[in-house]
Motif scaffolding. Structure first.
Motif, PDB file in Angstrom:
ATOM      1  N   GLN A  55       7.422 -11.935  24.517  1.00 54.68           N
ATOM      2  CA  GLN A  55       6.268 -11.460  25.264  1.00 54.68           C
ATOM      3  C   GLN A  55       5.312 -10.737  24.354  1.00 54.68           C
ATOM      4  N   VAL A  56       4.046 -10.775  24.728  1.00 51.88           N
ATOM      5  CA  VAL A  56       3.006 -10.127  23.943  1.00 51.88           C
ATOM      6  C   VAL A  56       2.593  -8.830  24.631  1.00 51.88           C
ATOM      7  N   GLN A  57       2.425  -7.794  23.831  1.00 53.22           N
ATOM      8  CA  GLN A  57       1.944  -6.510  24.350  1.00 53.22           C
ATOM      9  C   GLN A  57       0.786  -6.020  23.523  1.00 53.22           C
ATOM     10  N   LEU A  58      -0.185  -5.419  24.217  1.00 55.05           N
ATOM     11  CA  LEU A  58      -1.286  -4.741  23.548  1.00 55.05           C
ATOM     12  C   LEU A  58      -1.198  -3.271  23.950  1.00 55.05           C
ATOM     13  N   VAL A  59      -1.183  -2.398  22.971  1.00 51.87           N
ATOM     14  CA  VAL A  59      -1.068  -0.974  23.246  1.00 51.87           C
ATOM     15  C   VAL A  59      -2.199  -0.230  22.557  1.00 51.87           C
ATOM     16  N   GLU A  60      -2.999   0.471  23.374  1.00 54.65           N
ATOM     17  CA  GLU A  60      -4.105   1.257  22.840  1.00 54.65           C
ATOM     18  C   GLU A  60      -3.643   2.688  22.553  1.00 54.65           C
ATOM     19  N   SER A  61      -4.292   3.311  21.583  1.00 54.58           N
ATOM     20  CA  SER A  61      -4.008   4.713  21.247  1.00 54.58           C
ATOM     21  C   SER A  61      -5.277   5.377  20.745  1.00 54.58           C
ATOM     22  N   GLY A  62      -5.257   6.704  20.753  1.00 49.14           N
ATOM     23  CA  GLY A  62      -6.344   7.445  20.139  1.00 49.14           C
ATOM     24  C   GLY A  62      -7.329   8.076  21.096  1.00 49.14           C
ATOM     25  N   GLY A  63      -7.208   7.779  22.380  1.00 50.77           N
ATOM     26  CA  GLY A  63      -8.130   8.382  23.328  1.00 50.77           C
ATOM     27  C   GLY A  63      -7.989   9.897  23.345  1.00 50.77           C
ATOM     28  N   ALA A  64      -9.111  10.584  23.582  1.00 56.06           N
ATOM     29  CA  ALA A  64      -9.085  12.044  23.551  1.00 56.06           C
ATOM     30  C   ALA A  64     -10.315  12.600  24.239  1.00 56.06           C
ATOM     31  N   LEU A  65     -10.340  13.928  24.328  1.00 56.59           N
ATOM     32  CA  LEU A  65     -11.512  14.660  24.818  1.00 56.59           C
ATOM     33  C   LEU A  65     -12.309  15.119  23.599  1.00 56.59           C
ATOM     34  N   VAL A  66     -13.577  14.735  23.551  1.00 60.08           N
ATOM     35  CA  VAL A  66     -14.437  15.118  22.431  1.00 60.08           C
ATOM     36  C   VAL A  66     -15.752  15.651  22.958  1.00 60.08           C
ATOM     37  N   GLN A  67     -16.430  16.410  22.132  1.00 59.80           N
ATOM     38  CA  GLN A  67     -17.737  16.920  22.524  1.00 59.80           C
ATOM     39  C   GLN A  67     -18.827  15.905  22.236  1.00 59.80           C
ATOM     40  N   ALA A  68     -19.885  15.984  22.988  1.00 61.55           N
ATOM     41  CA  ALA A  68     -21.029  15.104  22.751  1.00 61.55           C
ATOM     42  C   ALA A  68     -21.502  15.265  21.314  1.00 61.55           C
ATOM     43  N   GLY A  69     -21.828  14.116  20.700  1.00 60.65           N
ATOM     44  CA  GLY A  69     -22.231  14.127  19.308  1.00 60.65           C
ATOM     45  C   GLY A  69     -21.086  13.935  18.340  1.00 60.65           C
ATOM     46  N   GLY A  70     -19.875  14.016  18.840  1.00 55.35           N
ATOM     47  CA  GLY A  70     -18.699  13.877  17.995  1.00 55.35           C
ATOM     48  C   GLY A  70     -18.309  12.432  17.762  1.00 55.35           C
ATOM     49  N   SER A  71     -17.218  12.263  17.031  1.00 55.01           N
ATOM     50  CA  SER A  71     -16.722  10.942  16.689  1.00 55.01           C
ATOM     51  C   SER A  71     -15.259  10.814  17.085  1.00 55.01           C
ATOM     52  N   LEU A  72     -14.846   9.572  17.281  1.00 60.03           N
ATOM     53  CA  LEU A  72     -13.466   9.284  17.650  1.00 60.03           C
ATOM     54  C   LEU A  72     -13.156   7.862  17.243  1.00 60.03           C
ATOM     55  N   ARG A  73     -11.918   7.639  16.797  1.00 62.07           N
ATOM     56  CA  ARG A  73     -11.494   6.278  16.514  1.00 62.07           C
ATOM     57  C   ARG A  73     -10.287   5.956  17.386  1.00 62.07           C
ATOM     58  N   ILE A  74     -10.415   4.896  18.128  1.00 67.36           N
ATOM     59  CA  ILE A  74      -9.295   4.400  18.924  1.00 67.36           C
ATOM     60  C   ILE A  74      -8.833   3.085  18.313  1.00 67.36           C
ATOM     61  N   PHE A  75      -7.584   2.733  18.591  1.00 70.44           N
ATOM     62  CA  PHE A  75      -7.076   1.494  18.041  1.00 70.44           C
ATOM     63  C   PHE A  75      -6.105   0.836  19.004  1.00 70.44           C
ATOM     64  N   CYS A  76      -5.838  -0.424  18.739  1.00 78.68           N
ATOM     65  CA  CYS A  76      -4.980  -1.218  19.612  1.00 78.68           C
ATOM     66  C   CYS A  76      -4.161  -2.157  18.740  1.00 78.68           C
ATOM     67  N   THR A  77      -2.877  -2.182  18.996  1.00 80.04           N
ATOM     68  CA  THR A  77      -1.977  -3.053  18.243  1.00 80.04           C
ATOM     69  C   THR A  77      -1.332  -4.077  19.155  1.00 80.04           C
ATOM     70  N   ALA A  78      -1.387  -5.306  18.725  1.00 80.36           N
ATOM     71  CA  ALA A  78      -0.730  -6.390  19.451  1.00 80.36           C
ATOM     72  C   ALA A  78       0.634  -6.655  18.835  1.00 80.36           C
ATOM     73  N   SER A  79       1.622  -6.821  19.684  1.00 87.14           N
ATOM     74  CA  SER A  79       2.969  -7.075  19.182  1.00 87.14           C
ATOM     75  C   SER A  79       3.642  -8.150  20.031  1.00 87.14           C
ATOM     76  N   GLY A  80       4.734  -8.665  19.497  1.00 84.43           N
ATOM     77  CA  GLY A  80       5.458  -9.711  20.203  1.00 84.43           C
ATOM     78  C   GLY A  80       5.376 -11.015  19.426  1.00 84.43           C
ATOM     79  N   SER A  81       5.640 -12.088  20.145  1.00 80.99           N
ATOM     80  CA  SER A  81       5.629 -13.405  19.527  1.00 80.99           C
ATOM     81  C   SER A  81       4.201 -13.945  19.479  1.00 80.99           C
ATOM     82  N   ILE A  82       3.539 -13.682  18.367  1.00 81.69           N
ATOM     83  CA  ILE A  82       2.131 -14.050  18.210  1.00 81.69           C
ATOM     84  C   ILE A  82       1.988 -15.055  17.081  1.00 81.69           C
ATOM     85  N   ILE A  83       1.371 -16.187  17.391  1.00 86.44           N
ATOM     86  CA  ILE A  83       1.132 -17.199  16.370  1.00 86.44           C
ATOM     87  C   ILE A  83      -0.174 -16.903  15.649  1.00 86.44           C
ATOM     88  N   SER A  84      -1.223 -16.654  16.405  1.00 86.04           N
ATOM     89  CA  SER A  84      -2.521 -16.347  15.810  1.00 86.04           C
ATOM     90  C   SER A  84      -3.376 -15.596  16.818  1.00 86.04           C
TER      91      SER A  84
END
Length: 121
Positions: A1-30
């Motif tokens: 099975q394939v799973q996508l899991v996001e991470s990195g969400g947060a509370l930030v102030q206006a004008g700030g920066s944030l990086r979120i990411f997502c990793t796919a795992s499982g039986s993936i050909i391409s």
């Protein structure tokens, strides 16, 4: 099975920066296209950014010049760098991947469960 899991969400102030990411795992050909969408309560999920396997990018007008999508193909991971964040960027951000899973004859879309990004004014 394939799973996508996001991470990195947060509370930030206006004008700030944030990086979120997502990793796919499982039986993936391409993996073809990886993308980010976002959704706020009572509204439809909206497109944010996408990155094809060939390196082409596309952004929603509302995030152009502020957000940057990138991916690490070896890690099956997509990133969204968000700069100069605004309160209207507050949403649950969902990862989407169009990919070929093991045992499948065709590519299909997969979704993660989302990560909350909140921008305070």
């Amino acid at each position: 099975q394939v799973q996508l899991v996001e991470s990195g969400g947060a509370l930030v102030q206006a004008g700030g920066s944030l990086r979120i990411f997502c990793t796919a795992s499982g039986s993936i050909i391409s993996i073809n296209t990886m993308a980010w969408y976002r959704q706020t309560p009572g509204k439809q999920r909206e497109f944010v950014a996408q990155l094809t396997s060939g390196g082409s990018t596309k952004y929603a007008d509302s995030v152009k010049s502020r957000f940057w999508i990138s991916r690490d193909n070896k890690k099956n991971t997509v990133y969204l760098q968000m700069n100069n964040l605004k309160p209207e960027d507050t949403a649950v951000y969902y990862c989407n991947a169009n990919l070929m899973a093991g045992g499948s004859d065709y590519s299909a879309d997969y979704w993660g469960r989302g990560t909350q990004v909140t921008v305070s004014s």
